[in-house]
Design a protein around this motif. Structure first.
Motif, PDB file in Angstrom:
ATOM      1  N   GLU B 185       0.912  -1.283   0.064  1.00 42.49           N
ATOM      2  CA  GLU B 185      -0.049   0.075   0.091  1.00 42.49           C
ATOM      3  C   GLU B 185       0.807   1.167  -0.165  1.00 42.49           C
ATOM      4  O   GLU B 185       2.037   1.176   0.322  1.00 42.49           O
ATOM      5  CB  GLU B 185      -0.952  -0.032   1.116  1.00 42.49           C
ATOM      6  N   ARG B 190      -3.150   5.528   0.683  1.00 40.90           N
ATOM      7  CA  ARG B 190      -3.897   4.375   0.932  1.00 40.90           C
ATOM      8  C   ARG B 190      -4.291   3.574  -0.248  1.00 40.90           C
ATOM      9  O   ARG B 190      -5.323   2.651  -0.422  1.00 40.90           O
ATOM     10  CB  ARG B 190      -5.293   4.787   1.745  1.00 40.90           C
ATOM     11  N   GLN B 192      -3.836   0.410  -2.572  1.00 41.29           N
ATOM     12  CA  GLN B 192      -3.288  -0.765  -2.576  1.00 41.29           C
ATOM     13  C   GLN B 192      -2.939  -1.461  -3.847  1.00 41.29           C
ATOM     14  O   GLN B 192      -3.460  -1.066  -4.694  1.00 41.29           O
ATOM     15  CB  GLN B 192      -4.285  -1.714  -1.618  1.00 41.29           C
ATOM     16  N   SER B 222       0.854  -4.043   3.165  1.00 47.10           N
ATOM     17  CA  SER B 222      -0.320  -4.021   3.544  1.00 47.10           C
ATOM     18  C   SER B 222      -0.873  -5.155   4.461  1.00 47.10           C
ATOM     19  O   SER B 222      -1.794  -4.900   5.145  1.00 47.10           O
ATOM     20  CB  SER B 222      -1.459  -3.726   2.181  1.00 47.10           C
TER      21      SER B 222
END
Lengths: 181, 294
Positions: B185, B190, B192, B222
């Protein structure tokens, strides 16, 4: 005048050379024979007595400055030595290179002896000081050895230079008043 | 008559010339408190002359020192060169020790911060590409200590995962290996994606186009693949390419310099789940010896 100029030139070059060599090897005993040998050569070269004495005193003075001894002592010894040598040159021939070398050696020894005795006599008296302790003898022996080793080389250079300008022709025959002219 | 006058004159000159050094001797033997004007004048003249002679001798001496003692200097030079080589070897050795020390220090700091169950491992060998890039690492942990697919991390970030386990050692598949897949990530946005290895010192990941990605953005694990613990740094974005299929294709340069990674850790077990009560303040204890008034 050519002889005078050559003498002064050789004196300066020889002293600087010998002094420089001694400096390079960390020794302080090479220098005295250079002016002494040149002065001895000069006695048979036919220069007039006043000029010869003047040059001899100059040579001795330069040696005094170089050696750092009692200033004037070497000059006096050279002057007196030159007078004696020049008087002898009027009466005695010095045949061959070996003869000239021996005369030079005798002159060097005379000058050295006078300077040494003068320096010892000039030493300030300090209670408890012994002048002729073993260390002093070591220094004298070392000086004699170094002079004997380096002297012939200096003499050879002086001879070669003298021969190049024709000085050797008058060094072989006895002078008949030459030094007095 | 002229001849005898000349003889007298020469004799006087000679005596005069011999008196001069005699005066010099007398003058120089005098103590300082007994110096007269003549003595002072003599000394004033002599001192610079003496300095000149001394200077000339010193100059010629310096010349001979350079010229005659050249052989000695060459010998010294040879000896010094030998010593210099020896010192250089020692410096290299010390530098290597310093680097190792630095690596161990950083590793120790990281070990104190990590919550996972880690097993320290040391590099025992590498596999190189024809371009002298490290494309595989062997570590000193074998069967009974580690298993396939266990993550391997270092102080700088993710190294890879255990590929093959042998009796005494294991092979690590680097994150740059084309077979490698890591869930990552970008913490800033944020976004991914799955990080693919593409070979020597480079990885790629694709993220949806709507995420604002910039060069230099951090890429970290992540944790959604249940292999790598969450939050381990992997690398930084070095190039961004927008593709027609509505994705951004990112080139990622790993943080770990694989050729200089000597100490690393095998993650034996992920960190335990966070305690939901850990942040809640403890309830007030009931007072002892009292009871509520009915």
């Amino acid at each position: 005048m050519a002889r005078v100029a050559l003498f002064v030139l050789l004196l300066i070059a020889g002293l600087a050379l010998a002094g420089g060599l001694a400096d390079a090897f960390g020794l302080t005993v090479f220098a005295p024979e250079v002016p002494a040998i040149l002065t001895a050569q000069l006695a048979w070269s036919g220069v007039t007595m006043p000029l010869g004495v003047g040059l001899a005193v100059l040579a001795g003075y330069v040696q005094d400055l170089d050696a750092g001894g009692v200033t004037g002592l070497g000059a006096l010894a050279y002057g007196v030595g030159f007078v004696v040598l020049a008087r002898l040159a009027r009466r005695f021939a010095v045949p061959g290179a070996v003869g000239r070398l021996l005369v030079c050696a005798a002159f060097v020894a005379f000058v050295d002896l006078v300077v040494l005795v003068g320096m010892v006599a000039a030493l300030p008296s300090v209670p408890g000081r012994r002048i002729w302790d073993p260390h002093a003898w070591d220094a004298v022996a070392w000086h004699v050895a170094a002079t004997a080793l380096a002297g012939p080389a200096v003499w050879l250079v002086a001879e070669a230079a003298a021969r190049r300008v024709g000085l050797d022709r008058v060094t072989l025959v006895p002078r008949t008043g030459g030094a007095d002219r | 008559m002229a001849t005898s006058w000349r003889k007298i004159r020469d004799a006087l000159v000679v005596v005069g010339l011999l008196v001069v050094p005699l005066l010099l001797v007398v003058s120089f033997l005098r103590t300082p408190e007994r110096l007269g004007p003549f003595d002072r004048a003599i000394r004033r003249i002599t001192v610079p002359l003496e300095a000149g002679v001394s200077y000339a001798t010193r100059m010629v001496g310096a010349f001979f020192e350079r010229w005659i003692l050249q052989a000695k200097l060459q010998e010294e030079n040879a000896v010094l060169r030998g010593q210099m080589r020896e010192l250089e070897r020692e410096v290299r050795s010390l530098r290597a020790l310093a680097e190792e020390n630095e690596e161990l220090r950083r590793a120790l700091q990281m070990r104190e911060k990590a919550t996972e169950d880690l097993l320290v491992a040391e590099r025992v060998g590498i596999e190189q590409s024809p371009h002298f890039r490290v494309i595989g690492i062997r570590i000193d942990r074998g069967r009974g200590q580690v298993r396939e697919d266990m993550p391997v991390i270092s102080a700088d970030g993710v190294v890879g995962r255990i590929d093959r386990v042998y009796d005494d050692y294991s092979e690590v598949m680097l994150v740059t290996d084309p077979r490698s897949r890591v869930a990552v990530e970008l913490p800033r946005t944020r976004a991914q994606g799955i990080l693919f290895g593409v070979g020597e010192d480079l990885c790629e990941v694709s993220v949806p186009e709507e995420f604002d990605v910039r060069e230099g953005d951090l890429v970290q694990t992540s944790g959604v693949d249940d292999i790598f613990p969450k939050g381990q740094p992997v690398g930084a974005v070095t190039a961004i390419e927008v593709r027609p299929d509505g994705t951004k294709h990112l080139e990622v340069s790993p943080f770990v310099a694989f050729d200089r990674a000597f100490v690393m850790w095998v993650v034996l077990a992920p960190a335990p789940a966070a305690d939901p009560l850990a942040e809640r303040p403890p309830a007030d204890p009931p007072a002892a010896g009292f009871s509520a008034v009915e």
